[in-house]
Design a protein around this motif. Structure first.
Motif, PDB file in Angstrom:
ATOM      1  N   LEU A 179       1.179  -1.213  -0.204  1.00  0.00           N
ATOM      2  CA  LEU A 179      -0.395  -0.128  -0.439  1.00  0.00           C
ATOM      3  C   LEU A 179       0.765   1.540  -0.271  1.00  0.00           C
ATOM      4  O   LEU A 179       0.138   2.669   0.290  1.00  0.00           O
ATOM      5  N   GLY A 180       1.853   1.263  -0.360  1.00  0.00           N
ATOM      6  CA  GLY A 180       3.122   2.125  -0.514  1.00  0.00           C
ATOM      7  C   GLY A 180       3.665   2.697   1.387  1.00  0.00           C
ATOM      8  O   GLY A 180       3.555   2.004   2.032  1.00  0.00           O
ATOM      9  N   ALA A 181       4.039   3.904   1.395  1.00  0.00           N
ATOM     10  CA  ALA A 181       4.243   4.121   2.347  1.00  0.00           C
ATOM     11  C   ALA A 181       4.577   5.716   2.753  1.00  0.00           C
ATOM     12  O   ALA A 181       4.669   6.589   1.611  1.00  0.00           O
ATOM     13  N   GLN A 182       5.254   6.546   4.035  1.00  0.00           N
ATOM     14  CA  GLN A 182       4.856   7.702   4.351  1.00  0.00           C
ATOM     15  C   GLN A 182       6.172   7.892   4.994  1.00  0.00           C
ATOM     16  O   GLN A 182       6.572   7.768   5.664  1.00  0.00           O
ATOM     17  N   VAL A 183       6.655   8.629   3.721  1.00  0.00           N
ATOM     18  CA  VAL A 183       8.185   9.059   4.155  1.00  0.00           C
ATOM     19  C   VAL A 183       8.101  10.258   4.427  1.00  0.00           C
ATOM     20  O   VAL A 183       7.301  11.162   4.695  1.00  0.00           O
ATOM     21  N   ALA A 184       8.934   9.898   6.012  1.00  0.00           N
ATOM     22  CA  ALA A 184       8.915  11.356   6.935  1.00  0.00           C
ATOM     23  C   ALA A 184      10.249  12.559   6.523  1.00  0.00           C
ATOM     24  O   ALA A 184      11.155  12.697   7.125  1.00  0.00           O
TER      25      ALA A 184
END
Length: 309
Positions: A237-242
């Protein structure tokens, strides 16, 4: 400052934001370079949630992410690095100094290494079920890391479109029982993608998932097409990049939010380096620790060439 190159300064040579394998390895190198280094970590890193990794060199029987992080942290502290659990609010550049405001106070640093990583986008499971399934190896997020462990087993990929199809095809190299589905039932596959999946023997379920539960050593997904039991489920589902901190400082990112760096892990902002999963490329612990060594060495040399006033 104690143990640094410039003993009269009242700030650290380097602030490392992120206490996963990348950040802690950087801190280890920096401390052994006799630089003062402070690590700030919020205490909820991705690596620490790994139940067991078997592809990190030197651990043939595997090691949990939590133990690996603990070991690298203890090693860094042994040589003088300081590690603090805190939330970072802002990082600003004032002249040649970075000012970092955290939940534990203000830190000033000559340089900053960002090792803030990513956060996987989870399927809509409640926290308790997700944690239990993750610990049991029923939910897995990295087929590159542990696809070998699902060899010959029944595996589901939760995803859609090209990304979901690619991950299902990758896992198909380990097992002939792979199913692709989307939680809301919308797989967004075109005719070519469906044909490719069918040719590879990958099943596609177009029904939505109504609920999930653990039963013995299976994860049971109740779909519009009936209940399906799996030995492992990979959310794609993808990722949230910090990368927020870096972007606020002016660093460049790609369309997905991953940071651009040069061959020495420098961003476009002087004194700001980035390593690990926050950087565009393969998300692997071995890559992250290699980047940490590269960044720490470049940072030391950069400070020697241009010491703070």
């Amino acid at each position: 400052m104690t143990g640094g190159l410039w003993q009269d300064r009242q700030r650290v040579d380097c602030l490392v934001i992120g206490g996963g394998p990348a950040g802690l390895t950087a801190a280890l190198y920096l401390a052994r370079f006799r630089l003062s280094v402070q690590v700030i970590d919020r205490g909820a890193g991705r690596a620490a949630s790994i139940p067991l990794t078997r592809n990190y060199p030197g651990f043939p029987d595997g090691i949990s992410g939590r133990e690996l992080v603990q070991r690298i942290g203890e090693q860094a502290v042994r040589y003088g690095a300081r590690i603090t659990t805190a939330e970072v609010a802002t990082v600003e550049r004032s002249g040649d100094i970075f000012q970092c405001r955290t939940s534990s106070g203000l830190i000033e640093a000559s340089t900053v290494i960002l090792a803030t990583g990513i956060r996987d986008v989870r399927p809509p499971l409640d926290d308790e079920l997700h944690a239990a399934a993750l610990a049991a190896g029923l939910i897995r997020y990295c087929p590159i890391c542990d696809g070998f462990e699902v060899s010959g087993r029944r595996v589901a990929v939760i995803g859609r479109g090209a990304h979901g199809a690619r991950e299902a095809a990758f896992i198909r190299s380990y097992t002939d029982d792979v199913t692709l589905l989307a939680w809301d039932g919308t797989t967004n596959l075109d005719v070519t993608q469906r044909a490719g999946l069918a040719g590879a023997g990958i099943a596609v379920v177009d029904g939505a998932v109504a609920s999930a539960r653990m039963q013995h050593d299976k994860l049971i997904l109740a779909t519009d097409c009936g209940e399906l039991a799996f030995d492992a489920v990979y959310p794609a589902l993808g990722a949230q990049v910090a990368s927020r901190i870096a972007q606020e400082l002016g660093a460049q990112v790609n369309e997905d939010g991953y940071l651009h760096v040069d061959e020495h892990q420098r961003t476009g902002v002087p004194g700001l380096y980035a390593i690990g999963d926050v950087v565009a490329g393969l998300n692997q612990i071995s890559r992250a620790t290699a980047q940490a060594a590269t960044a720490a060495t470049a940072l030391r040399n950069d400070l020697l060439l241009s010491p703070p006033p």
